[in-house]
Write a protein that holds these residues in place. Structure first.
Motif: not given
Length: 162
Positions: A4, A8, A11, A52, A143, A147, A150-151
């Motif tokens: 994940s 991230h 992305n 993370c 970002t 994560p 970013g969210e």
């Protein structure tokens, strides 16, 4: 690297220009702090940073003199020895760690100096502070690391009331 987190990072990298443009467009928004703080509360209500720890693995906080004093005292060494062993001055003349990941991060993503960690670590990712308009470029850079940030940005981009 966790799947994940990897997703991230891919992305975030692919949306870097879009996210930078979006965040910088928010600089004049009147209720920006309110919007960020609400997103911060929502996202961190279901975020476990220990899963993370990418911030600790890839970046360095800024160490202020008070941070160096507090951590040195905790470790039982002189501030000058702490600085010599762990820190260097970066391009902006700030004290930062010599290497990443952070030397104080253990194998389970726990900070071994958590109770005395630098203020920059305590405040990271800075999305619940006042005057968010002053740190939109930092938020953009975060970002690419965090994560949760970013969210928050993705949620804000979808919010038609923004």
């Amino acid at each position: 690297m966790d799947a994940s987190l990897k997703a991230h990072l891919i992305n975030a990298h692919s949306k870097r220009k879009e996210n930078k443009k979006f965040l910088l467009s928010l600089s004049k928004k009147k209720n920006l702090d309110e919007v960020f703080h609400a997103q911060h509360q929502e996202v961190f209500s279901h975020t476990d940073c220990l899963q993370c720890a990418n911030c600790c693995k890839t970046t360095s906080p800024i160490f202020r003199d008070v941070d160096v004093e507090r951590i040195s005292k905790h470790l039982g060494i002189r501030p000058a020895d702490f600085t010599k062993k762990f820190l260097h001055l970066d391009d902006e003349n700030d004290w930062v760690l010599n290497s990443a990941p952070c030397v104080f991060l253990d194998e389970k993503n726990y900070c071994i100096i958590y109770n005395v960690r630098p203020k920059a670590c305590r405040d990271y990712p800075h999305t619940d502070r006042k005057n968010m308009s002053q740190i939109l470029d930092l938020t953009y850079r975060n970002t690419l690391v965090c994560p949760a940030v970013g969210e928050m940005v993705e949620r804000m981009k979808k919010d038609v009331t923004m």
